[in-house]
Design a protein around this motif. Structure first.
Motif, PDB file in Angstrom:
ATOM      1  N   GLU A  74       0.831  -1.206   0.000  1.00 31.69           N
ATOM      2  CA  GLU A  74       0.000   0.000   0.000  1.00 31.69           C
ATOM      3  C   GLU A  74       0.865   1.255   0.000  1.00 31.69           C
ATOM      4  N   LEU A  77       2.210   1.832  -3.471  1.00 30.55           N
ATOM      5  CA  LEU A  77       1.186   2.446  -4.326  1.00 30.55           C
ATOM      6  C   LEU A  77       1.038   3.928  -4.006  1.00 30.55           C
ATOM      7  N   CYS A  78       1.004   4.285  -2.725  1.00 26.17           N
ATOM      8  CA  CYS A  78       0.867   5.693  -2.312  1.00 26.17           C
ATOM      9  C   CYS A  78       2.053   6.531  -2.781  1.00 26.17           C
ATOM     10  N   GLY A  80       3.542   6.155  -5.501  1.00 29.67           N
ATOM     11  CA  GLY A  80       3.550   6.192  -6.964  1.00 29.67           C
ATOM     12  C   GLY A  80       4.390   5.121  -7.617  1.00 29.67           C
ATOM     13  N   THR A  82       5.077   1.368  -9.099  1.00 31.61           N
ATOM     14  CA  THR A  82       4.297   0.299  -9.702  1.00 31.61           C
ATOM     15  C   THR A  82       4.384  -0.900  -8.770  1.00 31.61           C
ATOM     16  N   ARG A 101       0.725  -6.238 -12.952  1.00 28.45           N
ATOM     17  CA  ARG A 101       0.613  -4.947 -12.275  1.00 28.45           C
ATOM     18  C   ARG A 101      -0.768  -4.807 -11.655  1.00 28.45           C
ATOM     19  N   VAL A 102      -0.810  -4.353 -10.403  1.00 21.10           N
ATOM     20  CA  VAL A 102      -2.073  -4.105  -9.716  1.00 21.10           C
ATOM     21  C   VAL A 102      -2.144  -2.627  -9.360  1.00 21.10           C
ATOM     22  N   ASP A 103      -3.332  -2.057  -9.509  1.00 24.33           N
ATOM     23  CA  ASP A 103      -3.542  -0.650  -9.155  1.00 24.33           C
ATOM     24  C   ASP A 103      -4.146  -0.511  -7.764  1.00 24.33           C
ATOM     25  N   SER A 104      -4.628  -1.622  -7.229  1.00 20.44           N
ATOM     26  CA  SER A 104      -5.131  -1.655  -5.849  1.00 20.44           C
ATOM     27  C   SER A 104      -4.998  -3.090  -5.357  1.00 20.44           C
ATOM     28  N   HIS A 109      -8.922  -6.191  -8.837  1.00 24.27           N
ATOM     29  CA  HIS A 109      -7.527  -6.459  -9.194  1.00 24.27           C
ATOM     30  C   HIS A 109      -6.964  -7.714  -8.538  1.00 24.27           C
ATOM     31  N   CYS A 124      -5.545  -7.387 -14.764  1.00 22.35           N
ATOM     32  CA  CYS A 124      -4.237  -6.775 -14.521  1.00 22.35           C
ATOM     33  C   CYS A 124      -3.272  -7.135 -15.645  1.00 22.35           C
TER      34      CYS A 124
END
Length: 198
Positions: A74, A77-78, A80, A82, A101-104, A109, A124
């Motif tokens: 997390e 992700l915060c 920025g 990947t 790749r996961v965006d969340s 995802h 993904c």
């Protein structure tokens, strides 16, 4: 297939490994001050130059008594970065794994996968070989014995110190090169750094 019909020696090795896994899993479950230990692990990781330089963090979502990796992913992700998680392909040969790749870290995802592990879903995108530049890869491990490891200066190449052989021919690549898939005959080395969580 030796995994289906193991020799007596191989069977003994698998039994020993299973026994050791149970032993070390119990030890990991008995770690006191778990939250404090995990925070110390995270703080150490976040202070490393490798974390600061990483544009890609390949990790895994922990299970059972493994240190909780969710806060690490997390934070990546915060910041920025990947984030990619491994998935075993169901239509592939045994052991074929890719990173997606996961965006969340939630639906759509991530979902429970083939082995009851949280894995990235088909929405993904699969990473390509070129995506692994500036990558930090977190690997789950229960225990290992590094007492026989050699000490090498880094940066360096273990091939220059008598281990394996250089794999930079000017002809066909000696390992099947089908990025981002990794074959079974791929020489791998580990680097270790010691630190105290107290």
């Amino acid at each position: 297939d030796p995994r289906r019909h193991p020799s007596p020696l191989m069977q003994q090795g698998m039994e020993d490994k299973a026994t050791l896994r149970r032993l070390y899993a119990r030890e990991r479950e008995a770690v006191p001050s778990r939250a404090e230990t995990e925070k110390a692990l995270r703080d150490n990781l976040f202070s490393l130059p490798a974390w600061k330089k990483a544009r890609l963090v390949c990790g895994f979502l922990s299970v059972k008594s493994e240190p909780d990796t969710r806060p690490i992913l997390e934070r990546a992700l915060c910041e920025g970065k990947t984030v990619a998680l491994p998935v075993t392909l169901t239509d592939a040969k045994v052991g074929r794994m890719v990173f997606r790749r996961v965006d969340s870290l939630g639906s759509p995802h991530v979902a429970l996968g083939r082995y009851g592990l949280s894995e990235p879903t088909d929405v993904c995108p699969t990473l390509e070989w070129k995506d692994f530049s500036h990558a930090l890869i977190l690997v789950p491990a229960l225990a290992f014995d590094d007492s026989g490891w050699d000490i090498l200066n880094v940066p360096s190449m273990w091939q220059y110190h008598g281990y394996s052989a250089p794999l930079y021919p000017n002809v066909e690549y000696p390992i099947p090169f089908v990025p981002p898939y990794v074959g079974n005959k791929n020489p791998v080395g580990y680097y270790r750094k010691r630190f105290n969580t107290q």
